[in-house]
Design an enzyme around this catalytic site. Sequence first.
Site, short mmCIF file in Angstrom:
data_model
loop_
_atom_site.label_atom_id
_atom_site.label_comp_id
_atom_site.label_asym_id
_atom_site.label_seq_id
_atom_site.Cartn_x
_atom_site.Cartn_y
_atom_site.Cartn_z
N LYS A 127 -12.55 -1.69 6.45
CA LYS A 127 -11.80 -2.64 7.27
C LYS A 127 -12.26 -2.59 8.72
O LYS A 127 -12.64 -3.59 9.28
CB LYS A 127 -10.31 -2.35 7.18
CG LYS A 127 -9.62 -3.01 5.99
CD LYS A 127 -9.44 -2.14 4.81
CE LYS A 127 -8.87 -2.85 3.61
NZ LYS A 127 -8.01 -2.01 2.80
N ASP B 183 -1.72 6.50 6.36
CA ASP B 183 -2.79 5.63 5.88
C ASP B 183 -3.09 4.62 6.98
O ASP B 183 -2.34 3.68 7.19
CB ASP B 183 -2.31 4.92 4.59
CG ASP B 183 -3.36 3.96 4.04
OD1 ASP B 183 -4.41 3.79 4.67
OD2 ASP B 183 -3.10 3.40 2.96
N TRP C 205 0.82 -1.22 0.00
CA TRP C 205 0.00 0.00 0.00
C TRP C 205 0.85 1.26 0.00
O TRP C 205 0.54 2.22 -0.71
CB TRP C 205 -0.99 -0.01 1.17
CG TRP C 205 -2.07 -1.03 0.96
CD1 TRP C 205 -2.31 -2.14 1.73
CD2 TRP C 205 -3.03 -1.07 -0.11
NE1 TRP C 205 -3.36 -2.85 1.20
CE2 TRP C 205 -3.82 -2.23 0.08
CE3 TRP C 205 -3.30 -0.26 -1.20
CZ2 TRP C 205 -4.87 -2.59 -0.78
CZ3 TRP C 205 -4.34 -0.61 -2.07
CH2 TRP C 205 -5.10 -1.76 -1.85
C1 LIG Z 1 -7.45 -1.53 1.73
C2 LIG Z 1 -6.36 -0.54 1.81
C3 LIG Z 1 -6.22 0.48 0.86
C4 LIG Z 1 -7.12 0.60 -0.35
O1 LIG Z 1 -8.39 0.94 0.03
P1 LIG Z 1 -9.52 1.29 -1.05
O2 LIG Z 1 -10.58 1.85 -0.17
O3 LIG Z 1 -9.88 0.01 -1.72
O4 LIG Z 1 -8.98 2.28 -1.99
C5 LIG Z 1 -5.20 1.39 1.04
N1 LIG Z 1 -4.37 1.32 2.08
C6 LIG Z 1 -4.48 0.35 3.02
C7 LIG Z 1 -3.51 0.31 4.17
C8 LIG Z 1 -5.48 -0.60 2.91
O5 LIG Z 1 -5.59 -1.56 3.84
#
Ligand SMILES: *Cc1c(COP(=O)(O)O)cnc(C)c1O
Length: 366
Positions: free
Chosen positions: A202, A178, A108
């Site tokens: 999540k 993030d 990511w």
């Molecule tokens: C799932 C995830 C993403 C991507 O998320 P989307 O909502 O599908 O764009 C980005 N960063 C992390 C750490 C993730 O777990």
Amino acid sequence: MNALANEKTVYNFCSGPAMLPAPVMAKAQTEFLDYQASGISVMEMSHRSSTIVEMFASAAQGLRDLLSISDDYEVLFLQGGASLQFSMIPMNLMRADGQADFLLTGAWSEKAYKEAALYGEARVIASDADNGYRSVPPVSQWQLNPKADYVHLTPNETIHGVEFTDWPDTGAVPVVADLSSSILSYPLDVSQYGLIYAGAQKNIGPAGLTIVIIRKDLIKVPERTVPKLLRYDLQAAQASMINTPSTFSVYLAGLVFDWLKGEGGVQVMAERNACKAQLLYDFLDASDFYDNPVAVENRSRMNVPFTMKDASLEQTFLREAKAQGLLNLEGHRSVGGMRASIYNAMPEAGVIALRDFMNAFAKRYG
Ligand SMILES: *Cc1c(COP(=O)(O)O)cnc(C)c1O
């Protein structure tokens, strides 16, 4: 934890969209057709109605209470997932001739870095790519740029199962993080961040909602042309309602925040999550049938990847696990193996059921 028609309990280990707390799902079900005696569903209401405007304010307040977010920060409810933040952040925070720093700790952060490189000078301050993203580069190796517009970190790498919680003081350079897969799983000192973002699917609610917590002094007119919907200044000025927002997702996120408060908040979650993760890692460490590739000090409490010494057993493992009601244990398609995602909503009983199944499987095939 949902009961199937035949009363069998299932546990969903999906990395996202992930399982939601059972009481939240039950509450949403009772309100589904008729929200607060309005005769219609939340899904059918104008986002300009006082009901929805108040719901947004109350969800934002719920998040503020849980993470003790001060008035120095704005809470935004956006769309486009965490991935759109990979673009929105450089579009807004990078000056026209700006620079941004990236720590590469997994798939990511790599994506965030590549996207930012489209908008300006993105620099890698340290990377664990050559090691297969199994640890966090030691702070002594980080080459922080004091002139950067921000430094981007991914404290929990959902795919590689790598986590870290500490970093050096970055001075005047704001930390952008993030936290898609770890927000609300442990207490945060929000004042250490310039911007926190997370896709909801999540640990917060359904897909379709992206949460941004941004320090107010970073909310400015961008130095480049940016579509209106992707401007933090305009989204903040219009309370995340420039256009129709993801109302149902915000509703459900609000229910999750209420549930979290009722459970005792993020400190209680952190204690439970530590126990759940320890249960699995202790089992993996004691086993010579399974393996976890991540450096012990960087193991994620939310996403536990594991492999089997004999990879040819993986499909059998997944099939038998599914038959036992242990769902979605396959690793991300880019890395293979298995992965158990054990967010706030996963009860300890689910983790115990998984461990017991893994133990029995190893006895049968080992
Ligand atoms: C799932 C995830 C993403 C991507 O998320 P989307 O909502 O599908 O764009 C980005 N960063 C992390 C750490 C993730 O777990």
